[in-house]
Write a protein that holds these residues in place. Structure first.
Motif, PDB file in Angstrom:
ATOM      1  N   ALA A 111       1.038  -1.087  -0.095  1.00  0.00           N
ATOM      2  CA  ALA A 111      -0.051  -0.093   0.053  1.00  0.00           C
ATOM      3  C   ALA A 111       0.771   1.274  -0.066  1.00  0.00           C
ATOM      4  CB  ALA A 111      -1.092  -0.098   1.207  1.00  0.00           C
ATOM      5  N   ALA A 112       2.009   1.245   0.755  1.00  0.00           N
ATOM      6  CA  ALA A 112       2.710   2.509   0.832  1.00  0.00           C
ATOM      7  C   ALA A 112       3.555   2.687  -0.312  1.00  0.00           C
ATOM      8  CB  ALA A 112       3.885   2.090   1.936  1.00  0.00           C
ATOM      9  N   ILE A 113       3.941   1.636  -1.220  1.00  0.00           N
ATOM     10  CA  ILE A 113       4.686   1.770  -2.439  1.00  0.00           C
ATOM     11  C   ILE A 113       3.607   2.438  -3.580  1.00  0.00           C
ATOM     12  CG2 ILE A 113       6.696   0.769  -1.737  1.00  0.00           C
ATOM     13  CD1 ILE A 113       5.811  -1.782  -3.180  1.00  0.00           C
ATOM     14  N   LEU A 114       2.367   1.871  -3.554  1.00  0.00           N
ATOM     15  CA  LEU A 114       1.488   2.203  -4.482  1.00  0.00           C
ATOM     16  C   LEU A 114       0.951   3.582  -4.322  1.00  0.00           C
ATOM     17  CD1 LEU A 114      -0.673  -1.013  -4.394  1.00  0.00           C
ATOM     18  CD2 LEU A 114       0.648  -0.238  -6.333  1.00  0.00           C
ATOM     19  N   VAL A 155      -5.081   1.256 -11.546  1.00  0.00           N
ATOM     20  CA  VAL A 155      -4.287   0.575 -12.732  1.00  0.00           C
ATOM     21  C   VAL A 155      -3.225  -0.162 -12.558  1.00  0.00           C
ATOM     22  CG1 VAL A 155      -3.456   0.905 -14.950  1.00  0.00           C
ATOM     23  CG2 VAL A 155      -5.427   2.118 -14.300  1.00  0.00           C
ATOM     24  N   SER A 156      -2.325   0.360 -11.881  1.00  0.00           N
ATOM     25  CA  SER A 156      -1.109  -0.341 -11.284  1.00  0.00           C
ATOM     26  C   SER A 156      -1.209  -1.602 -10.372  1.00  0.00           C
ATOM     27  CB  SER A 156       0.042   0.718 -10.626  1.00  0.00           C
ATOM     28  OG  SER A 156       0.166   1.905 -11.378  1.00  0.00           O
ATOM     29  N   THR A 157      -2.186  -1.330  -9.391  1.00  0.00           N
ATOM     30  CA  THR A 157      -2.539  -2.746  -8.936  1.00  0.00           C
ATOM     31  C   THR A 157      -3.326  -3.842  -9.527  1.00  0.00           C
ATOM     32  OG1 THR A 157      -2.946  -1.355  -6.635  1.00  0.00           O
ATOM     33  CG2 THR A 157      -3.937  -3.574  -6.755  1.00  0.00           C
ATOM     34  N   CYS A 158      -3.937  -3.368 -10.525  1.00  0.00           N
ATOM     35  CA  CYS A 158      -4.754  -4.544 -11.459  1.00  0.00           C
ATOM     36  C   CYS A 158      -3.612  -5.147 -12.397  1.00  0.00           C
ATOM     37  CB  CYS A 158      -5.809  -3.640 -12.380  1.00  0.00           C
ATOM     38  SG  CYS A 158      -7.136  -3.344 -11.385  1.00  0.00           S
ATOM     39  N   ALA A 160       8.608   0.713 -12.266  1.00  0.00           N
ATOM     40  CA  ALA A 160       9.193  -0.596 -12.412  1.00  0.00           C
ATOM     41  C   ALA A 160       9.454  -1.152 -10.883  1.00  0.00           C
ATOM     42  CB  ALA A 160      10.399  -0.658 -13.096  1.00  0.00           C
ATOM     43  N   ALA A 161       9.925  -0.168 -10.105  1.00  0.00           N
ATOM     44  CA  ALA A 161      10.427  -0.610  -8.792  1.00  0.00           C
ATOM     45  C   ALA A 161       9.274  -0.714  -7.793  1.00  0.00           C
ATOM     46  CB  ALA A 161      11.315   0.924  -8.374  1.00  0.00           C
ATOM     47  N   VAL A 162       8.219  -0.157  -8.033  1.00  0.00           N
ATOM     48  CA  VAL A 162       6.924  -0.342  -7.657  1.00  0.00           C
ATOM     49  C   VAL A 162       6.362  -1.602  -7.672  1.00  0.00           C
ATOM     50  CG1 VAL A 162       4.643   0.337  -7.051  1.00  0.00           C
ATOM     51  CG2 VAL A 162       6.453   2.104  -6.978  1.00  0.00           C
ATOM     52  N   MET A 163       5.937  -2.027  -8.933  1.00  0.00           N
ATOM     53  CA  MET A 163       5.545  -3.266  -9.362  1.00  0.00           C
ATOM     54  C   MET A 163       6.391  -4.241  -8.859  1.00  0.00           C
ATOM     55  SD  MET A 163       3.892  -2.036 -12.983  1.00  0.00           S
ATOM     56  CE  MET A 163       2.788  -3.602 -13.193  1.00  0.00           C
ATOM     57  N   CYS A 206      -4.340  -1.754  -2.290  1.00  0.00           N
ATOM     58  CA  CYS A 206      -4.833  -0.835  -3.020  1.00  0.00           C
ATOM     59  C   CYS A 206      -6.125   0.043  -2.465  1.00  0.00           C
ATOM     60  CB  CYS A 206      -5.459  -1.380  -4.289  1.00  0.00           C
ATOM     61  SG  CYS A 206      -6.399  -0.145  -5.545  1.00  0.00           S
ATOM     62  N   VAL A 207      -6.856  -0.416  -1.477  1.00  0.00           N
ATOM     63  CA  VAL A 207      -7.755   0.178  -0.686  1.00  0.00           C
ATOM     64  C   VAL A 207      -7.062   1.237   0.227  1.00  0.00           C
ATOM     65  CG1 VAL A 207      -9.782   0.174   0.918  1.00  0.00           C
ATOM     66  CG2 VAL A 207      -9.706  -1.234  -1.027  1.00  0.00           C
TER      67      VAL A 207
END
Length: 543
Positions: A136-139, A160-163, A328-331, A379-380
């Motif tokens: 959650a923090a990095i998203l 979108v990134s989470t999905c 890229a780092a987050v995902m 995500c939430v």
């Protein structure tokens, strides 16, 4: 301010590329058992293992946090990259080979084998909370970065990134995560290396502004907390499932060791570009750029210094490339976290505790549901909760205070048992929570030495709680073992069956020794194979 169309297109292309690679890699996970799927059939070689371990370690928090610490606190407080790298090196030399030779599927397998399935599963919850809050923090950081550079709605960016991360993890498991890590790490490397020269030579940057401050300061009264933080970064990193999921997927213990050690050196090298960008951010005259916010930069925007440098001190193409770096780092971290939690829930909670008779197909669907649930929760939280990083900070404390001593004792201290483990768990958890947390508004029930109302706890209380955990595990385990072995207390009172578990382990060891002798006699020179079979037999006896 209009949406940055070229930047948006490049991000869409990047996400499509990641999805395609994830889908292609997912084909390798078909027609395998659930356990083989968890560890990619133990088929990951040296180079892929190196890429995925390094990419997982170098997350959005790693590069953003390194730049932030270097810009506003100085080198002395930018210790996370160095200490994280040491942590991976220590894990690679001591923990990774032992775990891989054990033939385990998750980090919690040896814990449950030693403590019992139900008692061992209690240790999963600090790990789960750490994974969810970290994701959650990095998203949340990614959403803010996209909002800054592309002028996109941060909520939409987070969703979108989470999905994307959840989708390719859902269909391919560790295979998809490992192969997409390769692309993500390459993007990270190229983007950071390209961005550094442009930012350094921007007209607003004058390095003389930071020549007296870039080292930072360590006040005398903060030495205890600084030592506490250093110990947490080194030893707390030894007990994360995201690391062991990759280690246990390696072909051999030697591959696990070598890839971990190489990854530790490369992780340190990857910290140099964001640290340099942090120095640039501190040395820039922001009034001389297109930045229109407050100067000096407000505290709440300190964590955005890396995307700010990319956006205001670099040409647009470089800024967009830098955005790919952050994405890229987050995902690469988010997909690892949701997969780690989903795997442990499916294997150690659902299969081992709730439904031992569950089929492979059923366990695989539980894994996928766990991935979706973990991703959704992350995500939430990223959207709704403002103190996500504070929650992760507390959970990472729990990994250091609780999980590190438990895993270490179980791997190396043979008489560790459930009584000692649960006693250590309870005492260390109480000490950590009773120390309070200013970031989360938790009051201090215990005021350790040097406590002040202004600065809070200045004593290394987390390390104290960790040591108490170690002492409790060893002393209570030794005492209860002595009590039952000497018949001072009837084994009828052995509610956790630790004596029976110990005898079963001995029988498994003897059977394993016989197998190893047979393998040597038959000419099998693979020590990892024989050791794997020996330890599997031991754990099977204990189940």
């Amino acid at each position: 301010m209009a949406v940055n169309i070229p930047g948006l297109i490049s991000v869409i292309v990047f996400y499509i590329l990641i999805l395609v690679i994830g889908i292609i890699a997912a084909r390798k996970s078909r027609s395998t058992s659930a356990e083989n799927s968890f560890v990619a059939n133990r088929s990951i070689g040296l180079w892929l293992s190196f890429f995925t371990i390094t990419a997982t370690n170098i997350g959005g928090g790693y590069i953003n946090g390194t730049a932030e610490a270097m810009a506003f606190s100085g080198l002395i407080w930018t210790n996370a990259p160095i200490l994280y790298s040491i942590s991976i090196g220590v894990a690679g030399v001591f923990y990774a080979p032992k775990m891989r030779r054990g033939g385990y599927v998750t980090m919690f397998d040896p814990i449950q084998a030693k403590l019992g399935d139900r008692a061992g599963s209690l240790l999963f919850f600090p790990q789960l909370m750490g994974d969810v809050f970290w994701s959650a923090a990095i998203l949340s950081a990614l959403g803010s970065t996209m909002s800054l550079i592309l002028d996109l709605d941060p909520v939409l960016s987070i969703i979108v990134s989470t999905c994307v991360a959840v989708f390719y993890t859902f269909i391919g498991g560790l295979y998809s995560v490992a192969y997409t890590d390769v692309i993500q790490l390459i993007c990270l490397c190229v983007g950071l290396i390209v961005a550094c020269p442009f930012s350094f030579f921007h007209p607003s940057v004058d390095l003389s502004r930071v020549q007296d401050t870039w080292l930072g300061e360590l006040p005398t009264n903060m030495i205890g907390i600084y030592a506490d933080l250093c110990c947490q970064l080194i030893f707390g990193g030894l007990a994360w499932q995201v690391f062991y999921q990759r280690v246990l997927a390696c072909k051999t213990a030697s591959v696990a060791r070598t890839s971990s050690i190489v990854s530790s050196f490369c992780s340190l090298l990857f910290a140099i570009p964001p640290a340099a960008i942090g120095v640039v951010g501190a040395a820039a005259d922001w009034n001389a750029t297109s930045y229109t916010g407050d100067v000096p930069i407000p505290t709440e925007y300190h964590s955005f210094i890396l995307p700010m440098v990319l956006n205001y001190l670099c040409p647009l193409p470089v800024a967009v490339l830098g955005l790919g770096v952050v994405a890229a780092a987050v995902m690469s971290s988010a997909d690892s976290s949701v997969l780690a939690s989903g795997t442990v829930f499916a294997k150690n909670i659902y299969k081992d505790v709730l439904r031992p008779q569950a089929s492979d197909r059923e366990v695989m669907w539980v894994l996928r549901v766990g991935i979706v649930v973990t991703g959704t929760l992350s995500c939430v939280l990223a959207i709704l909760v403002k103190s996500v990083y504070g929650l992760f900070y507390l959970c990472s404390d729990l990994v250091y205070v609780i999980l590190f001593p438990q895993l270490t004792c179980i791997l190396w201290i043979g008489f560790t048992n459930t009584y000692g483990a649960l006693t250590g768990y309870a005492l260390s958890l109480f000490l950590r929570v009773a120390a309070g947390d200013a970031l989360l508004g938790i009051p201090a029930l215990i005021q350790f030495p040097f406590y002040t109302e202004a600065d809070g706890q200045l004593f290394p209380f987390k390390t104290l709680a960790m040591i108490v955990n170690f002492v409790a595990i060893i002393s209570v385990s030794a005492f209860t073992r002595l009590v039952f072995r000497r018949r001072w207390l009837s084994t009828r009172w052995d509610v956790f069956n630790v004596m029976k578990r110990e005898e079963d382990a001995k029988r498994g060891e003897k059977r394993g020794e016989s197998l190893m002798m047979k393998e040597r006699h038959d000419g099998n020179r693979d020590p990892d194979y024989a050791q794997n079979e020996k330890l599997k037999l031991r754990d099977n006896y204990m189940q």
